[in-house]
Design a protein around this motif. Structure first.
Motif, PDB file in Angstrom:
ATOM      1  N   SER A   1       1.006  -1.222   0.075  1.00 36.88           N
ATOM      2  CA  SER A   1      -0.155   0.243   0.110  1.00 36.88           C
ATOM      3  C   SER A   1       1.048   1.800   0.079  1.00 36.88           C
ATOM      4  O   SER A   1       2.165   1.041  -0.023  1.00 36.88           O
TER       5      SER A   1
ATOM      6  N   GLY B   1       1.565   2.976   2.083  1.00 37.63           N
ATOM      7  CA  GLY B   1       2.140   3.303   3.068  1.00 37.63           C
ATOM      8  C   GLY B   1       1.117   4.228   4.058  1.00 37.63           C
ATOM      9  O   GLY B   1       1.647   4.797   5.195  1.00 37.63           O
TER      10      GLY B   1
ATOM     11  N   THR C   1      -5.096  -1.244   5.788  1.00 31.81           N
ATOM     12  CA  THR C   1      -3.758  -2.540   6.532  1.00 31.81           C
ATOM     13  C   THR C   1      -4.343  -2.315   7.880  1.00 31.81           C
ATOM     14  O   THR C   1      -3.794  -3.710   8.243  1.00 31.81           O
TER      15      THR C   1
ATOM     16  N   GLY D   1       4.160  -0.984   3.058  1.00 29.54           N
ATOM     17  CA  GLY D   1       3.604   0.155   3.364  1.00 29.54           C
ATOM     18  C   GLY D   1       4.749   1.423   2.126  1.00 29.54           C
ATOM     19  O   GLY D   1       6.508   0.889   2.390  1.00 29.54           O
TER      20      GLY D   1
ATOM     21  N   ASP E   1       1.430   4.575   8.560  1.00 34.02           N
ATOM     22  CA  ASP E   1       1.023   3.463   8.440  1.00 34.02           C
ATOM     23  C   ASP E   1       2.552   2.456   9.537  1.00 34.02           C
ATOM     24  O   ASP E   1       3.182   1.933   9.048  1.00 34.02           O
TER      25      ASP E   1
ATOM     26  N   SER F   1       3.519  -0.909  10.192  1.00 32.91           N
ATOM     27  CA  SER F   1       3.737  -1.633   8.971  1.00 32.91           C
ATOM     28  C   SER F   1       4.619  -2.716   9.374  1.00 32.91           C
ATOM     29  O   SER F   1       5.308  -2.676   9.920  1.00 32.91           O
TER      30      SER F   1
END
Length: 194
Positions: free
Chosen positions: A37, A39, A49, A61, A74, A77
């Motif tokens: 993703s 992040g 997430t 991320g 994030d 992660s």
């Protein structure tokens, strides 16, 4: 499989989009995939997430330093890659992904979609590209690209490079099948809009 999910980071959207992202994260993990993703920890990006990890999925991320500085990363992660800019971010997300899933989003999501879609049409990759749009946000996009095709601005295989789905189950079936996507007919486009 590493599945890249492109989606919204806006805080001003209806909660149904957040719930969709969470359902995608849960299903992604249930099927044993890894999430790649952007992040972020907010909106749909955060929801996908946040739902992936408790369901047993791994999250990667990829976020530019500027967004880390805005405190939207994030930080939970499993792997958080901080890039110098957005271009580097997209390159790493692309390189780390086996398939691409596009959820409803804004202009950033559209930019990511168009870059991966164009590369697929040009034959630069053959990885699955799937749009999940249960609420019809992208219906005008379908009509726009169909019109571009009719006017000769796009290649005949523009719709062959992408799958349009409306449920989480359909989206994952398309991601996992690696079969040739089906181009929606003009009649189907009209029915979806009506």
């Amino acid at each position: 499989m590493n599945i890249c999910v492109y989606c919204a980071s806006s805080l001003n959207i209806d909660k149904k989009y957040i719930e969709l992202a969470a359902a995608v994260g849960t299903e992604l993990a249930r099927r044993g995939h890894t999430l790649v993703s952007g992040g972020g920890s907010v909106s749909c990006m955060g929801a996908v997430t946040a739902a992936t990890r408790p369901a047993g999925g791994r999250t990667v991320g990829v976020i530019p330093q500027a967004l880390v500085d805005m405190e939207v990363a994030d930080v939970e992660s499993d792997e958080l890659i901080v890039t110098a800019d957005m271009r580097e971010r997209k390159g790493i997300m692309d390189a780390r992904s086996d398939a691409f899933l596009v959820l409803p989003g804004g202009i950033g999501t559209l930019e990511e979609l168009f870059e991966i879609w164009t590369a697929r049409v040009l034959g630069l990759h053959d990885r699955p590209l799937v749009i999940l749009d249960p609420f019809g946000l992208y219906d005008p996009l379908k009509h726009l690209v169909d019109g571009m095709y009719e006017q000769g601005f796009t290649r005949p295989d523009v719709f062959d490079a992408i799958s349009w789905t409306s449920t989480v189950a359909e989206a994952f079936a398309a991601l996992e099948s690696r079969t040739q996507p089906v181009r929606p007919s003009v009649a189907e486009l009209g029915e979806a809009a009506g």
